[in-house]
Design a protein around this motif. Structure first.
Motif, mmCIF file in Angstrom:
data_model
loop_
_atom_site.group_PDB
_atom_site.id
_atom_site.type_symbol
_atom_site.label_atom_id
_atom_site.label_comp_id
_atom_site.label_asym_id
_atom_site.label_seq_id
_atom_site.Cartn_x
_atom_site.Cartn_y
_atom_site.Cartn_z
ATOM 1 N N THR A 67 0.828 -1.212 0.000
ATOM 2 C CA THR A 67 0.000 0.000 0.000
ATOM 3 C C THR A 67 0.858 1.256 0.000
ATOM 4 O O THR A 67 0.594 2.207 -0.741
ATOM 5 N N ILE A 68 1.901 1.266 0.808
ATOM 6 C CA ILE A 68 2.771 2.438 0.911
ATOM 7 C C ILE A 68 3.540 2.683 -0.382
ATOM 8 O O ILE A 68 3.639 3.822 -0.858
ATOM 9 N N SER A 282 9.879 1.811 8.507
ATOM 10 C CA SER A 282 9.676 2.562 9.748
ATOM 11 C C SER A 282 8.204 2.898 9.936
ATOM 12 O O SER A 282 7.677 2.860 11.055
ATOM 13 N N GLN A 283 7.538 3.225 8.843
ATOM 14 C CA GLN A 283 6.104 3.531 8.903
ATOM 15 C C GLN A 283 5.305 2.301 9.312
ATOM 16 O O GLN A 283 4.417 2.370 10.173
ATOM 17 N N GLY A 303 11.740 -0.011 13.387
ATOM 18 C CA GLY A 303 11.973 0.457 12.026
ATOM 19 C C GLY A 303 13.118 1.443 12.075
ATOM 20 O O GLY A 303 12.916 2.625 12.340
ATOM 21 N N SER A 304 14.327 0.975 11.840
ATOM 22 C CA SER A 304 15.507 1.813 12.042
ATOM 23 C C SER A 304 15.943 2.478 10.750
ATOM 24 O O SER A 304 15.510 2.112 9.652
ATOM 25 N N SER A 305 16.859 3.412 10.876
ATOM 26 C CA SER A 305 17.522 3.995 9.712
ATOM 27 C C SER A 305 18.612 3.033 9.241
ATOM 28 O O SER A 305 19.047 2.154 9.996
ATOM 29 N N PRO A 306 19.083 3.180 8.004
ATOM 30 C CA PRO A 306 20.207 2.342 7.546
ATOM 31 C C PRO A 306 21.437 2.492 8.442
ATOM 32 O O PRO A 306 22.126 1.496 8.716
ATOM 33 N N GLU A 307 21.697 3.689 8.915
ATOM 34 C CA GLU A 307 22.857 3.933 9.758
ATOM 35 C C GLU A 307 22.716 3.224 11.105
ATOM 36 O O GLU A 307 23.679 2.627 11.612
#
Length: 332
Positions: A67-68, A282-283, A303-307
């Motif tokens: 959906t996103i 993340s969403q 839901g993390s960031s790549p870093e």
């Protein structure tokens, strides 16, 4: 065989180099291409069989990702060779943003366990998002006459009858967790390695006395009174097991074995696409339905960031590499 492996590695490097060069050419920037992405279905390679925890999770969140992102999500199960088949398939895929890997803890241990590995997960994969962390338990057969972790350690040290620990195979994360635990408490453990069936049935029947395992597979046996959990990983007690202390509370503050899932992309995948996919995960991670489902399965929704995921992976690699080296565990 080594020559073939080298040729495959050079082909992979050349493909990724050419792909990166195309991205940098005029009119084909990473940002510009990401604005048109995705324009077709996205595939997630999972190095585990259908019905396993990671399989259930990625299929559950797939409909929300669809959906996103506005495209279908396809899950391709590629189990075998202790996840190496699926990992290598993802690495060999075109870095165009249409193939991703569902990563598991084996990515933290693979290089240390297999010195002859013909690919490098650290260099050949890009972290996208850590999606969940699952608490690990130390659980014993209910007939073991120990009511807490300290009592179990003393019992296992004094009577070999109680020091048999079941694992899912040499080098499996629960084997490494057991080795780490044994090192910390000074236990001369006897490991029973299972290659096909797994140790949980024998734990419930009393054929073995202890396992390290995620919480969810044990719930039925715990409720039936055949298995008792003595400690669990995590910074706080789990809401579904409020009476079970953390390892830190039980006297092992530096012992923190974890099971996790995360998403990675083949090296060379444009950073704008990686960031867009990370934002989508993340969403999804914040959706009440997903938070609840993961919590009920003994996991924390992340839901993390790549870093952030990259730093987490580095920490896990360092932790498990030390355990593997100390216990001289090497596989072909």
């Amino acid at each position: 065989m080594r020559k073939t492996h080298m040729m495959n590695y050079f082909k992979l490097a050349l493909r990724q180099l050419l792909f990166g060069a195309l991205i940098c050419m005029g009119g084909f920037s990473s940002l510009g291409w990401a604005q048109d992405w995705p324009s077709k279905p996205i595939k997630f390679i999972l190095p585990a069989p259908p019905g396993t925890g990671p399989d259930v999770d990625i299929r559950r969140i797939g409909k929300h990702l669809s959906t996103i992102l506005g495209q279908s999500i396809v899950v391709e199960n590629r189990p075998g060779a202790a996840t190496r088949i699926g990992v290598e398939a993802a690495i060999r895929s075109a870095p165009d943003g249409y193939t991703f890997l569902v990563g598991t803890p084996s990515l933290s241990t693979m290089q240390a366990l297999y010195p002859k590995l013909n690919f490098d997960p650290k260099k050949d994969l890009i972290p996208v998002s850590l999606t969940s962390i699952t608490n690990y338990t130390l659980s014993v057969n209910a007939q073991v006459p120990a009511k807490n972790l300290g009592e179990y350690v003393e019992l296992a040290k004094s009577d070999p009858k109680y020091n048999s620990i079941g694992t899912f195979g040499i080098g499996a994360v629960n084997h490494l967790a057991a080795a780490w635990f044994s090192n910390l408490v000074g236990l001369d453990a006897h490991y029973i390695h299972y290659s096909t069936t797994g140790p949980l049935a024998d734990l419930a029947s009393g054929q073995i006395q202890m396992v390290f395992e995620a919480m969810l597979p044990l719930v039925g046996q715990i409720k039936a009174g055949r298995v008792r959990t003595l400690a669990i990983s995590g910074k706080t007690r789990h809401p579904l097991m409020p009476d079970v202390p953390t390892f830190a509370e039980a006297g092992l503050p530096k012992f923190e074995p974890l099971v996790w899932n995360g998403i990675l992309a083949p090296a060379g995948t444009p950073s704008a696409i990686v960031n867009k996919m990370s934002a989508a995960f993340s969403q999804v991670a914040k959706m009440p339905e997903i938070v609840t489902a993961r919590r009920d399965g003994g996991s924390e929704s992340i839901g993390s960031s790549p870093e952030e995921f990259s730093a987490f992976l580095e920490s896990e690699r360092s932790k498990w590499s030390a355990v593997i080296k100390k216990n001289n565990i090497v596989l072909e």
